[in-house]
Scaffold this active site. Structure first.
Site, PDB file in Angstrom:
ATOM      1  CD  GLU A  52      71.233  42.663 -89.364  1.00  0.00           C
ATOM      2  OE1 GLU A  52      70.770  42.337 -90.472  1.00  0.00           O
ATOM      3  OE2 GLU A  52      70.854  43.648 -88.709  1.00  0.00           O
ATOM      4  CE  LYS A 102      63.921  43.795 -94.005  1.00  0.00           C
ATOM      5  NZ  LYS A 102      63.303  45.124 -93.925  1.00  0.00           N
ATOM      6  CB  VAL A 108      67.202  41.772 -85.737  1.00  0.00           C
ATOM      7  CG1 VAL A 108      67.177  41.404 -84.258  1.00  0.00           C
ATOM      8  CG2 VAL A 108      68.241  42.860 -85.997  1.00  0.00           C
ATOM      9  CE  LYS A 117      67.663  49.533 -88.955  1.00  0.00           C
ATOM     10  NZ  LYS A 117      66.807  48.420 -88.485  1.00  0.00           N
TER      11      LYS A 117
END
Ligand code: PSU
Ligand code: MN
Length: 302
Positions: free
Chosen positions: A26, A87, A107, A159
Site C-alpha cells: 500500500e 489519502k 488498506v 495499530k
C-alpha cells in the site's frame, strides 16, 4: 463520462496471468504514515524483500486519476516526496479517479484495487480498526473491506493506537479470520502482543496458504495474517501506553479527527518516543512483506 481504467504494469500482469506469486503493497504508509526519507527507503526495501522471496511486488496508488498497480521507482519517489497527496480509503477512490487526483491508498482501498487486479496477498504495517474512547465513532473502513474482499492482509496486527478488543469483536462479527503467525496472541503493531487471543495459529507459510485456500473455498472474504514485530525493535507496552496517552491528549487539544487522526497520532508518537516507533514501523513492514511473499509462493503451488 469518466471510465475507470485500472493500470496494471506488465511485470505484475504477466505474473498474475501465469499464476506466479505477487504481493500488493500500500501507499498510505509511504505518503502519510512515515516521514521522508524513511518512507521511500521503507517502500524500496519492502519491494526488495518481496523479490528476494521470488515474488513480484505491486505497490498500489492512484496517479493523476489512474488507479495503478505496480508503481515504478520514480513514481514511488514522487509519492514519498509529495506534500499534498490525498489519502484515499474505499469511499474516496471514486472521487480521486473522477477528479484526476493523485492519491495514496489505505488498506481498504489497496485491497479493492489488488482484488480487481487478481492479486490475493497484500502486506502492510498495521490495519486500521476501532479508535479508543477519545474517538468512539471512528472505525476504519479497513474492517468493512476485510469483510467483503477476498485478499489476505499480512500485518503486525492493528495499530497499537486503537481499541484492540473492540476491533477484534467487529472482525468476528464480519466473519474475518484473524490468524496468528507463530503466535497465540494478537500482535499490537509497535508492541509485540495485545494479550488478546487470535482465532487460529499457523507456524509455516504452507499452513497459512492452506488456511487461506480453505476460507476462500467457503466463499469467505478477507483474512488477517498477523505476526509480531521483532523483539529488538518492539516498544515496551507501558512506555508505549504513556506515549499514546500524551499523543491522544494532543489530538483532543487540536481537535484532529477523521482521516487525519491516524497520521497525526503516528507522527506525534514518533516525536514522543524519539524515533523508536519509526524503527519498529520500518522493521515490521519489511518483515510483513517477506512473509506475504513466502505465503504467496506457497499459495501459487496449491
Ligand atoms: N501501516 C503502517 N502505517 C500506516 C498504515 C498502515 O505501518 O500509516 C495506514 C494504512 O493505509 C491503513 C491506515 O489503512 O493507516 C488506517 O487509517 P484509518 O485509521 O484512517 O482508517
Ligand atoms: Mn478513521
Amino acid at each position: 463520462m469518466t471510465s475507470m481504467r485500472l493500470v496494471i504494469r506488465p511485470e505484475v500482469a504477466d505474473a498474475v496471468a501465469q499464476r506466479r506469486p505477487v504481493v500488493a503493497l500500500e501507499s498510505t504508509l509511504i505518503a502519510h504514515g512515515l516521514p521522508w526519507p524513511l518512507n521511500l527507503e521503507t517502500a524500496f526495501t519492502a519491494e526488495a524483500a518481496v523479490r528476494a522471496e521470488g515474488a513480484v511486488p505491486a505497490t498500489i496508488a492512484v496517479l493523476n486519476g489512474q488507479p495503478t498497480v505496480g508503481l515504478c521507482e520514480n513514481e514511488l519517489q514522487e509519492l514519498a516526496r509529495a506534500e499534498t497527496v490525498v489519502k484515499a480509503s474505499r469511499r474516496d477512490l471514486a472521487a480521486a479517479i473522477a477528479k484526476k487526483q493523485t492519491a495514496s491508498t489505505t488498506v481498504a482501498a489497496t485491497m479493492t484495487l489488488a482484488h480487481l487486479a487478481g492479486i490475493r496477498l497484500f502486506a502492510t504495517g498495521g490495519i486500521g480498526g476501532a479508535h479508543r474512547q477519545t474517538h468512539p465513532w471512528d472505525i476504519s473502513a479497513d474492517l468493512i473491506e476485510l469483510a467483503r474482499t477476498p485478499v489476505t492482509v499480512v500485518c503486525a496486527g492493528v495499530k497499537s493506537i486503537l481499541d484492540i478488543p473492540r476491533t477484534l469483536e467487529i472482525l468476528e462479527t464480519q466473519g474475518v479470520p484473524v490468524v496468528g503467525f507463530g503466535t497465540d496472541q494478537f500482535p499490537a503493531f509497535f508492541v509485540q502482543s495485545s494479550g488478546e487471543p487470535i482465532t487460529a495459529r499457523v507456524d509455516t507459510a504452507g499452513e497459512a496458504a492452506a488456511l487461506i485456500q480453505a476460507h476462500w473455498a467457503l466463499g469467505g472474504g478477507g483474512i488477517v495474517l498477523a505476526q509480531p514485530v521483532e523483539e529488538h525493535t518492539a516498544l515496551d507496552p507501558n512506555e508505549f501506553m504513556h506515549a499514546l496517552s500524551e499523543a491522544e491528549q494532543q489530538a483532543m487539544g487540536v481537535g484532529v479527527r477523521g482521516k487525519e487522526l491516524t497520521p497525526f497520532l503516528l507522527n506525534r508518537l514518533a516525536e514522543i518516543t524519539e524515533g523508536q516507533t519509526l524503527r519498529a514501523n520500518h522493521a515490521l513492514v519489511i518483515a510483513n512483506a517477506r512473509l506475504a511473499a513466502q505465503v504467496a509462493r506457497e499459495f501459487a503451488r496449491l
